[in-house]
Design an enzyme around this catalytic site. Structure first.
Site, PDB file in Angstrom:
ATOM      1  N   GLU A  50      -5.651  -9.185  54.851  1.00  0.00           N
ATOM      2  CA  GLU A  50      -6.079  -8.020  55.638  1.00  0.00           C
ATOM      3  C   GLU A  50      -7.398  -8.310  56.358  1.00  0.00           C
ATOM      4  O   GLU A  50      -8.353  -8.819  55.758  1.00  0.00           O
ATOM      5  CB  GLU A  50      -6.250  -6.833  54.690  1.00  0.00           C
ATOM      6  CG  GLU A  50      -6.796  -5.568  55.322  1.00  0.00           C
ATOM      7  CD  GLU A  50      -7.012  -4.459  54.288  1.00  0.00           C
ATOM      8  OE1 GLU A  50      -7.148  -3.298  54.699  1.00  0.00           O
ATOM      9  OE2 GLU A  50      -7.037  -4.764  53.077  1.00  0.00           O
ATOM     10  N   LYS A 117      -1.795   0.073  59.581  1.00  0.00           N
ATOM     11  CA  LYS A 117      -1.956   0.592  58.215  1.00  0.00           C
ATOM     12  C   LYS A 117      -1.875   2.114  58.212  1.00  0.00           C
ATOM     13  O   LYS A 117      -2.562   2.792  58.970  1.00  0.00           O
ATOM     14  CB  LYS A 117      -3.303   0.125  57.654  1.00  0.00           C
ATOM     15  CG  LYS A 117      -3.545   0.443  56.188  1.00  0.00           C
ATOM     16  CD  LYS A 117      -4.860  -0.193  55.741  1.00  0.00           C
ATOM     17  CE  LYS A 117      -5.142  -0.002  54.264  1.00  0.00           C
ATOM     18  NZ  LYS A 117      -6.396  -0.672  53.855  1.00  0.00           N
ATOM     19  N   CYS A 153      -2.351  -3.526  52.367  1.00  0.00           N
ATOM     20  CA  CYS A 153      -3.107  -3.151  51.162  1.00  0.00           C
ATOM     21  C   CYS A 153      -2.732  -1.792  50.565  1.00  0.00           C
ATOM     22  O   CYS A 153      -1.759  -1.688  49.832  1.00  0.00           O
ATOM     23  CB  CYS A 153      -4.602  -3.223  51.461  1.00  0.00           C
ATOM     24  SG  CYS A 153      -5.597  -3.556  49.971  1.00  0.00           S
ATOM     25  N   LEU A 311     -37.311 -17.154  34.284  1.00  0.00           N
ATOM     26  CA  LEU A 311     -36.718 -17.428  32.973  1.00  0.00           C
ATOM     27  C   LEU A 311     -37.615 -16.880  31.877  1.00  0.00           C
ATOM     28  O   LEU A 311     -38.744 -17.335  31.698  1.00  0.00           O
ATOM     29  CB  LEU A 311     -36.530 -18.938  32.772  1.00  0.00           C
ATOM     30  CG  LEU A 311     -35.558 -19.664  33.711  1.00  0.00           C
ATOM     31  CD1 LEU A 311     -35.452 -21.133  33.312  1.00  0.00           C
ATOM     32  CD2 LEU A 311     -34.189 -19.007  33.708  1.00  0.00           C
TER      33      LEU A 311
END
Length: 563
Positions: A50, A117, A153, A311
């Site tokens: 799509e 669609k 879809c 971190l």
């Protein structure tokens, strides 16, 4: 004796491709490459996802006339590539009746027709009614005398949608173009639905899905082919591009009014290999791969040379670092240790051990000198007031400043490390640990973070994530002996409450009736509601649950409703 062309099975190639929004030329070249491979294997039809020509979702680019014109030109140029093969390509169609989310049907070097669609989703991450008008017809096409339908879809998710009408009119095969965003476990839901549709319609369903990351969304591929009896004969791999070719044993059938698709098949063609039937991944692996795919594409498509991560020696930054290395390789990941006077030796050791296991470069930039300058500058303003969360947040904001300075200097993207549980209740510092460009795990609940990290070690057969990180109490280390549970319920309690309140829109009373402590539920709900302003200012991150913060869940910041 040679079989006639009409007795050959219908050969279809599903092109599971990774498109880039706005890269019309690049996407067209990806379509051409798919067409070349499909033609070489002797496919009758190549089916693409799509809106693959524009990338999905193009959002407000669809308001630009130049964008729509470029798509129109792109479709016409692709049509010229259809010697000996038909192609179904997703692209917007700008017509006199309005703008349609369409599938262009190309053959014999021209645009034969287009399917529009019908059902436009307007929930969750979808906003298609903002841009498109719905199609109104369910045409049947025919190639080599074999009737087929084309859907886009959402159309296949509607049981009484255009697919049923096409099948009723005689379509033997339904070709479905999709850009179906990922969430954990969705492929199972999707396949169950397609099996039900195939049985109900008594038709083959060929479902091709986009793959790759686009901002918050990631598309998992996992394209499917399901027989009229409900048997899955092909299942594509997750999070990678591939072309799947299948032979469907369907024969001619005359359908009145079917739109013919011109096609001259070869007298013979090479055999196709057995189509893949990729196994379902365990949820921990599936989510990890989604995070890797989404992170890689966000960094690559936005042209960052690498990433920077703070971190802490904790579980969240450990997972983000492991994802980044999986996405980009260790040479493009820099870990930054930013110790304070409250940072334990264990945290410093664990952060260092993680960096060694991942083979990433580290920098150490202590924060306390900068924190002392802040405190000196604010001493008069804070006179007479006891230390509180303000001083904790200053530490987090100094860390945010350091990471952003490194980002500016080296051009690397800062990956933030907050998880969904923390973002939900606001257990994060605005302009501090929320400062950055991409929030890798912002939609991953804390309990799932632990499960994924354990799975990383199990799969690797060694300690990638240090064992102590998996067992020690989580802490921000912004004051002595601090743990997350000083402020929050245990994550094993918090996460189920958040799932009901955030993802399922259950009320406080409804959650309490499931057995949770009433005061705990009320506290969590208040924290969620009061933290909306923070989430509005958070960087984008990868959607992996059915309802992520941001595009999925849109709540007012100013909100007096409780319950």
């Amino acid at each position: 004796m040679k079989r006639s062309a009409n007795t050959l099975p219908l050969r279809i190639s599903l092109v599971q491709m990774n498109a880039i929004v706005g890269d019309m030329e690049g996407n067209a070249e990806r379509v051409r490459a798919g067409l070349r491979e499909a033609r070489e294997i002797g496919a009758d039809i190549a089916v693409f996802p799509e809106l693959c020509l524009t990338g999905y979702p193009p959002e407000d680019l669809l308001f630009r006339r130049s964008f729509l014109k470029a798509a129109e030109i792109g479709v016409r140029r692709l049509a010229r590539e259809t010697d000996g093969i038909a192609a179904i390509v997703g692209s917007p169609e700008d017509a006199s009746e309005g703008l349609f989310n369409a599938a262009a049907i190309l053959a014999d070097r021209r645009v034969v027709s287009a399917y529009r669609k019908v059902h436009l989703p307007n929930y969750g991450v979808f906003d298609e009614k903002r841009y498109f008008v719905p199609g109104k017809s369910a045409p049947v096409h025919s190639i080599r005398g074999i009737p087929f339908g084309v859907l886009v879809c959402e159309d296949i998710w509607i049981a009484d949608g255009p697919g049923r009408e096409m099948a009723r009119r005689g379509a033997r095969v339904l070709l479905v173009l999709n850009s179906s965003p990922y969430h954990a476990g969705k492929v199972r839901e999707r396949e169950k639905m397609l099996v039900a549709r195939a049985k109900a319609y008594k038709a083959w369903i060929v479902y091709v899905n986009l793959v790759g990351g686009q901002d918050e969304m990631v598309f998992d591929g996992q394209s499917l082919v399901v027989s009229p009896g409900g048997r899955t004969i092909a299942r594509g791999h997750a999070f990678r591009e591939e072309i799947i070719t299948v032979d469907l044993p369907v024969s001619e059938r005359e359908v009145r009014g079917a739109v013919p698709v011109p096609f001259r098949p070869a007298a013979s063609r090479p055999p196709v290999p057995a189509p893949p039937k990729a196994a379902y991944l365990p949820i921990e692996d599936e989510v990890f791969e989604a995070l890797v795919c989404g992170t890689r594409d966000y960094v690559e498509k936005n042209r960052f040379p690498g990433v920077v991560i703070g971190l802490s020696g904790g579980i969240d930054s450990s997972l983000v670092a492991a994802v980044a290395v999986g996405a980009l390789g260790p040479e493009r990941v820099t870990g930054v240790l930013m110790p304070s006077i409250y940072t334990s030796n264990a945290s410093a050791e664990d952060a260092t051990a993680l960096a060694l296991a991942l083979q990433i470069k580290t920098l150490t930039v202590p924060i306390w000198p900068a924190v002392e300058v802040y405190m000196w500058a604010l001493k008069e303003a804070f006179s007479g007031r006891a230390a509180d969360v303000t001083e904790e947040n200053i530490q987090a904001r100094v860390r945010g400043n350091i990471l952003m300075a490194l980002s500016n200097k080296f051009g690397r993207l800062v990956l933030t490390t907050g998880n969904k549980s923390e973002m939900a209740v606001g257990y994060a510092t605005l302009y501090g640990d929320m400062a950055g460009g991409f929030a890798v795990i912002k939609d991953v609940p804390k309990t799932l973070v632990y499960r994924i990290c354990r799975r990383i070690n199990e799969t690797a057969g060694r300690e990638v994530i240090p064992a102590r990180v998996l067992t020690k109490a989580p802490t921000a280390e912004l004051k002595p002996n601090q743990t997350d549970q000083d402020t929050l319920p245990p994550y094993e309690v918090l996460d189920p409450i958040l799932e009901m309140y955030v993802e399922n829109d259950r009320s406080v009373a409804e959650i309490v009736r499931t057995g949770f402590d009433a005061e705990t539920v009320r506290k969590v709900a208040r924290m969620v509601d009061r933290s909306e302003y923070k989430r509005r200012q958070a960087p984008p991150g990868i959607k992996i649950t059915p309802r992520a913060f941001g595009r999925d869940r849109r709540m007012p910041i100013t909100n007096w409703f409780g319950g």
